[in-house]
Design a protein around this motif. Structure first.
Motif, mmCIF file in Angstrom:
data_model
loop_
_atom_site.group_PDB
_atom_site.id
_atom_site.type_symbol
_atom_site.label_atom_id
_atom_site.label_comp_id
_atom_site.label_asym_id
_atom_site.label_seq_id
_atom_site.Cartn_x
_atom_site.Cartn_y
_atom_site.Cartn_z
ATOM 1 N N HIS A 3 -10.120 3.594 4.040
ATOM 2 C CA HIS A 3 -10.207 3.551 5.492
ATOM 3 C C HIS A 3 -9.326 4.679 6.005
ATOM 4 N N GLU A 4 -9.825 5.431 6.960
ATOM 5 C CA GLU A 4 -9.098 6.627 7.389
ATOM 6 C C GLU A 4 -7.723 6.293 7.948
ATOM 7 N N LEU A 5 -7.663 5.197 8.733
ATOM 8 C CA LEU A 5 -6.395 4.824 9.350
ATOM 9 C C LEU A 5 -5.356 4.469 8.287
ATOM 10 N N ILE A 6 -5.824 3.783 7.233
ATOM 11 C CA ILE A 6 -4.919 3.411 6.144
ATOM 12 C C ILE A 6 -4.405 4.667 5.442
ATOM 13 N N ASP A 7 -5.323 5.595 5.166
ATOM 14 C CA ASP A 7 -4.913 6.846 4.512
ATOM 15 C C ASP A 7 -3.852 7.571 5.335
ATOM 16 N N ARG A 8 -4.109 7.625 6.649
ATOM 17 C CA ARG A 8 -3.158 8.346 7.500
ATOM 18 C C ARG A 8 -1.825 7.640 7.552
ATOM 19 N N TYR A 9 -1.861 6.310 7.576
ATOM 20 C CA TYR A 9 -0.614 5.534 7.602
ATOM 21 C C TYR A 9 0.190 5.794 6.323
ATOM 22 N N ILE A 10 -0.470 5.696 5.195
ATOM 23 C CA ILE A 10 0.221 5.876 3.912
ATOM 24 C C ILE A 10 0.770 7.293 3.794
ATOM 25 N N TYR A 11 -0.036 8.257 4.260
ATOM 26 C CA TYR A 11 0.444 9.639 4.226
ATOM 27 C C TYR A 11 1.704 9.799 5.078
ATOM 28 N N ALA A 12 1.691 9.144 6.284
ATOM 29 C CA ALA A 12 2.835 9.250 7.183
ATOM 30 C C ALA A 12 4.095 8.649 6.553
ATOM 31 N N VAL A 13 3.917 7.600 5.748
ATOM 32 C CA VAL A 13 5.082 6.985 5.102
ATOM 33 C C VAL A 13 5.586 7.866 3.957
ATOM 34 N N THR A 14 4.645 8.379 3.157
ATOM 35 C CA THR A 14 5.066 8.987 1.894
ATOM 36 C C THR A 14 5.383 10.473 1.979
ATOM 37 N N ARG A 15 4.964 11.144 3.046
ATOM 38 C CA ARG A 15 5.062 12.618 3.014
ATOM 39 C C ARG A 15 6.500 13.121 2.946
ATOM 40 N N ARG A 16 7.472 12.345 3.476
ATOM 41 C CA ARG A 16 8.860 12.810 3.441
ATOM 42 C C ARG A 16 9.644 12.194 2.283
ATOM 43 N N LEU A 17 8.969 11.410 1.448
ATOM 44 C CA LEU A 17 9.669 10.796 0.320
ATOM 45 C C LEU A 17 9.841 11.816 -0.809
ATOM 46 N N PRO A 18 10.826 11.602 -1.686
ATOM 47 C CA PRO A 18 10.975 12.482 -2.852
ATOM 48 C C PRO A 18 9.671 12.477 -3.648
ATOM 49 N N PRO A 19 9.259 13.648 -4.140
ATOM 50 C CA PRO A 19 7.953 13.768 -4.799
ATOM 51 C C PRO A 19 7.742 12.768 -5.922
ATOM 52 N N LYS A 20 8.795 12.457 -6.699
ATOM 53 C CA LYS A 20 8.569 11.566 -7.850
ATOM 54 C C LYS A 20 8.266 10.136 -7.413
#
Lengths: 330, 115
Positions: A3-20
């Motif tokens: 679902h697009e909204l879910i993808d965007r939400y998850i991206y918003a959470v994870t994009r600033r997290l450490p890559p690992k």
């Protein structure tokens, strides 16, 4: 569950997290959201409304990301250092602003000062120190903030353990303004304006054969009526505030910090140039003292010496007001 | 008055839960479970934890060595299972005895006759 909204939400959470962490958190969140939707809708496919409700329940992505990264509750300058930070800022900022304003007035003088003593000339002479003071404020703010951010990050301990032996002494209650001080100050301002504008000729020397010779060029001096008058008005206003406050308050210190650079600029406009000295007076003094270079210099640079004393007194006053205001914490 | 009382109670509960959520999670994870299972489980036993608190907490406990995790990809969707480590079990028993002492003390305080 795509679902697009879910993808965007998850991206918003994870994009600033450490890559690992990122891939793992992403997968885990995806299965969590899928579980939440399943609990909500059972076997039926979840609609837009259900997705929105589930994500709303999880909360703002920035907050969730902060919890994942362990940054929650962290600050550039936290509560432990914030009070000292504020204290240092209040002390440093006025000094920085005043210091830079003073320095820019000095450099204005050394470079020959503003072109004229017209309104435009005075405005330029006032604006330069004001602009300098503003730049000084920003630099001092940045420096203090940087230092405290480092302290916060390193969690530097300021010997809080031994607080009993480092308790400050009780202040002596002499913060009251003695009324005669501002009254004398006002009288001095008025006398100064009167002297320079109405009777500049009374400053001078009696010489045998030549009679009374004024030290100042009366016409040139009177030409500077505007800065002298502004100086007197500001000076009297400042002293009136000191009298009205009755104590060395922060308000008084702020007023002096604003008024004194302007007064300094006015003084600079009037006294920076040797034109205000009476050439006849200088010539006669030169004859009397002959080769005594020291005295000749003293007389020839008399206006600059006077200006220097005024500047020093203005700076000293601002510093004194701030120190007293701080000391008595008003 | 009732509204104020409600505010006091609703302010007290999160404080209480914040202190006990670690104990709840460690106790529940003596047996492996995935995050959402833990959420429903805790809610059913009257100690609800929000997902946005629990998931980061699980990760932090894993980083501290109290929990270990593994992905199970055999089911319909991949799930990350968490379980207490030996160190986690040791911590659980220490925390449990702290809790029991505190609970005993609290009930002594609450039950004592006002003097």
């Amino acid at each position: 569950m795509n679902h697009e909204l879910i993808d965007r939400y998850i991206y918003a959470v994870t994009r600033r997290l450490p890559p690992k962490l990122r891939a793992d958190v992403e997968q885990e969140l995806r299965s969590l959201i899928s579980d939440m939707l399943e609990a909500r809708c059972g076997a039926a496919p979840p609609g837009e409304k259900d997705v929105r409700a589930a994500l709303t329940e999880l909360g703002a992505p920035d907050k969730l990301a902060a919890k994942y990264s362990g940054d929650e509750g962290k600050a550039l300058i936290g509560g432990e250092y914030f009070r000292m930070y504020k204290f240092v800022l209040k002390l440093v900022l006025p000094i920085a602003a005043g210091g830079v304003a003073f320095a820019s007035v000095l450099s204005l003088l050394l470079n020959g000062g503003p072109e004229s003593h017209t309104l435009a000339g005075i405005a330029a002479a006032v604006l330069e120190p004001v602009g300098g003071a503003f730049a000084g404020l920003i630099q001092a703010f940045a420096a203090v903030t940087f230092i405290f951010a480092v302290l916060e990050r390193k969690k530097v301990d300021f010997g809080g353990g031994n607080f009993l032996d480092t308790l400050p002494p009780m202040p002596v209650r002499d913060e009251r303004v003695k009324p005669w001080e501002p009254i004398a100050g006002m009288a001095l301002c008025a006398a100064m304006a009167l002297l320079f504008l109405a009777f500049p000729q009374i400053m001078g020397g009696w010489l045998d054969g030549a009679g009374w010779i004024p030290a100042l060029d009366v016409t040139v001096m009177r030409g500077f009526w505007l800065p002298i008058a502004l100086w007197a008005v500001l000076g009297i206003g400042k002293e009136a505030l000191r009298l009205a406050e009755g104590r060395y308050t922060k308000r008084l210190a702020v007023a002096a910090s604003v008024a004194n650079p302007v007064i300094a600029a006015c003084a600079a406009v009037a006294f920076r140039s040797g034109r205000i000295m009476n050439p006849l007076f200088l010539a006669r003094m030169g004859e009397i003292f002959g080769e005594e270079a020291l005295f000749n210099t003293l007389f020839a640079k008399g206006h600059l010496i006077f200006l220097g004393i005024v500047m020093f007194a203005l700076v000293l006053e601002v510093v004194t007001f701030w120190v007293k205001a701080r000391k008595y914490n008003r | 008055m009732d509204k104020e009382l409600g505010e006091i109670v609703s302010g007290f509960l999160p404080e209480l839960r914040r202190g006990t959520v670690l104990l709840c999670v460690l106790a529940k994870l003596r047996r492996p479970a995935y995050g959402y299972q833990l959420i429903t489980d805790l809610a059913d036993t009257g100690m609800p934890v929000e997902a946005n608190t629990l998931y980061p907490l699980l990760r932090r406990l894993e980083a501290q060595g109290l929990l270990e995790s593994s992905w199970n990809t055999e089911g319909a969707k991949p799930r990350k299972y968490y379980a207490a480590t030996a160190f986690g079990l040791e911590a659980l028993s220490a925390l449990k005895s702290q809790w029991q002492t505190a609970a005993q003390n609290m009930s002594n305080i609450l039950e004592e006759e006002p003097s």
